[in-house]
Design a protein around this motif. Structure first.
Motif, mmCIF file in Angstrom:
data_model
loop_
_atom_site.group_PDB
_atom_site.id
_atom_site.type_symbol
_atom_site.label_atom_id
_atom_site.label_comp_id
_atom_site.label_asym_id
_atom_site.label_seq_id
_atom_site.Cartn_x
_atom_site.Cartn_y
_atom_site.Cartn_z
ATOM 1 N N ARG A 1 0.841 -1.217 0.000
ATOM 2 C CA ARG A 1 0.000 0.000 0.000
ATOM 3 C C ARG A 1 0.870 1.259 0.000
ATOM 4 N N VAL A 2 1.866 1.258 0.881
ATOM 5 C CA VAL A 2 2.752 2.426 0.985
ATOM 6 C C VAL A 2 3.534 2.590 -0.316
ATOM 7 N N ARG A 3 4.016 1.479 -0.820
ATOM 8 C CA ARG A 3 4.801 1.513 -2.048
ATOM 9 C C ARG A 3 3.940 2.024 -3.216
ATOM 10 N N GLY A 4 2.671 1.625 -3.226
ATOM 11 C CA GLY A 4 1.764 2.096 -4.276
ATOM 12 C C GLY A 4 1.630 3.613 -4.255
ATOM 13 N N VAL A 5 1.544 4.192 -3.053
ATOM 14 C CA VAL A 5 1.412 5.649 -2.943
ATOM 15 C C VAL A 5 2.723 6.321 -3.350
ATOM 16 N N LEU A 6 3.844 5.771 -2.922
ATOM 17 C CA LEU A 6 5.139 6.355 -3.297
ATOM 18 C C LEU A 6 5.312 6.324 -4.818
ATOM 19 N N GLU A 7 4.932 5.216 -5.439
ATOM 20 C CA GLU A 7 5.047 5.101 -6.903
ATOM 21 C C GLU A 7 4.120 6.113 -7.584
ATOM 22 N N ALA A 8 2.894 6.222 -7.095
ATOM 23 C CA ALA A 8 1.935 7.137 -7.726
ATOM 24 C C ALA A 8 2.421 8.579 -7.631
ATOM 25 N N LYS A 9 3.090 8.908 -6.516
ATOM 26 C CA LYS A 9 3.607 10.272 -6.342
ATOM 27 C C LYS A 9 5.000 10.430 -6.948
ATOM 28 N N ARG A 10 5.505 9.349 -7.518
ATOM 29 C CA ARG A 10 6.829 9.333 -8.158
ATOM 30 C C ARG A 10 7.923 9.789 -7.200
ATOM 31 N N LEU A 11 7.837 9.281 -5.981
ATOM 32 C CA LEU A 11 8.849 9.598 -4.972
ATOM 33 C C LEU A 11 9.868 8.462 -4.914
ATOM 34 N N PRO A 12 11.162 8.756 -5.008
ATOM 35 C CA PRO A 12 12.151 7.688 -4.873
ATOM 36 C C PRO A 12 12.213 7.176 -3.432
ATOM 37 N N TYR A 13 12.435 5.897 -3.285
ATOM 38 C CA TYR A 13 12.497 5.293 -1.945
ATOM 39 C C TYR A 13 13.366 4.055 -2.021
ATOM 40 N N GLU A 14 13.812 3.621 -0.862
ATOM 41 C CA GLU A 14 14.486 2.318 -0.810
ATOM 42 C C GLU A 14 13.969 1.547 0.392
ATOM 43 N N HIS A 15 14.131 0.213 0.317
ATOM 44 C CA HIS A 15 13.645 -0.642 1.397
ATOM 45 C C HIS A 15 14.768 -1.026 2.345
ATOM 46 N N VAL A 16 14.385 -1.187 3.601
ATOM 47 C CA VAL A 16 15.264 -1.806 4.581
ATOM 48 C C VAL A 16 14.555 -3.097 5.007
#
Ligand SMILES: N[C@@H](CCC(=O)N[C@@H](CS)C(=O)NCC(=O)O)C(=O)O
Length: 201
Positions: free
Chosen positions: A14-29
């Motif tokens: 869910r969180v990743r879906g929002v980050l992708e939709a907002k085109r925000l770069p992120y990385e996982h731990v």
């Protein structure tokens, strides 16, 4: 860069879906959920994933994380402000939460962390089949829950991904799932089964 703690959970999708939709770069731990470290519990004393870190800011619980992202990064709103949209998204979250709960014994058997009986598994499949039409019926078009792609789609697709991996019948939402998976922006919300974090905690 934004860090998301945890990878393989529908709440992380869910969180990743929002980050992708907002085109925000992120990385996982990656988080060792069998043996949660003191460092992880210092971030989230409840001990659940997802947790999001954005600079000095730490937010836990997917609902709070999405609320944070909506305020902090208002581009491409995923939960529109109008009352009708809020109510509909709220219902989709509640139904998807319940479906995720119902899938838990099936998940437990597939991943070997819970020894559910055959009756429990059959009951879970039946209850999911009974509830899916209520979620499906919230859609205002065949394509989306609201007029455009929103958080209601993201929570639904996150459950449907889990269902696909657990061989749970997606019922009236099977075509909807297939249609959206062909969109690269949506497909990117799902980690590959072997995806690892850049770091672990
Ligand atoms: N309400 C939480 C639920 C998160 C959740 O249940 N995460 C699961 C992984 S799917 C977890 O961390 N479970 C570990 C535990 O319950 O101790 C959210 O929306 O973030």
């Amino acid at each position: 860069m934004i860090k998301v703690y945890g990878i393989h959970s529908p709440f992380v999708f869910r969180v990743r879906g929002v980050l992708e939709a907002k085109r925000l770069p992120y990385e996982h731990v990656s988080v060792d959920m069998r043996n949660r470290s003191a460092a992880f519990l210092a971030l989230n004393p409840i001990g659940k994933i997802p947790v999001l870190r954005d600079g000095d800011i730490v937010v836990y619980d997917s609902v709070q994380i999405v609320a944070y992202l909506e305020l902090r990064y208002p581009q491409t709103r995923m939960i529109p402000d109008d009352l009708h949209s809020r109510i509909l998204v709220g219902k989709a979250i509640a139904l998807a939460d319940k479906l995720d709960d119902l899938a838990y014994p099936i998940l437990g058997r597939v991943f070997g962390f819970r020894d559910a009986s055959d009756e429990e598994i059959a009951d879970a499949h039946q209850k999911i089949a009974d509830l899916l039409p209520s979620l499906s019926d919230l859609r205002t078009t065949d394509r989306f829950f609201l007029r455009e792609y929103s958080y209601a789609d993201i929570v639904t697709l996150s459950f449907l991904r889990l269902a696909e991996r657990m061989s749970i019948d997606q019922g009236p939402l099977a075509d909807y799932y297939r249609m959206h998976l062909s969109d690269p922006l949506i497909a990117r919300m799902f980690p590959a089964p072997d995806e690892q974090g850049v770091d672990s905690i």
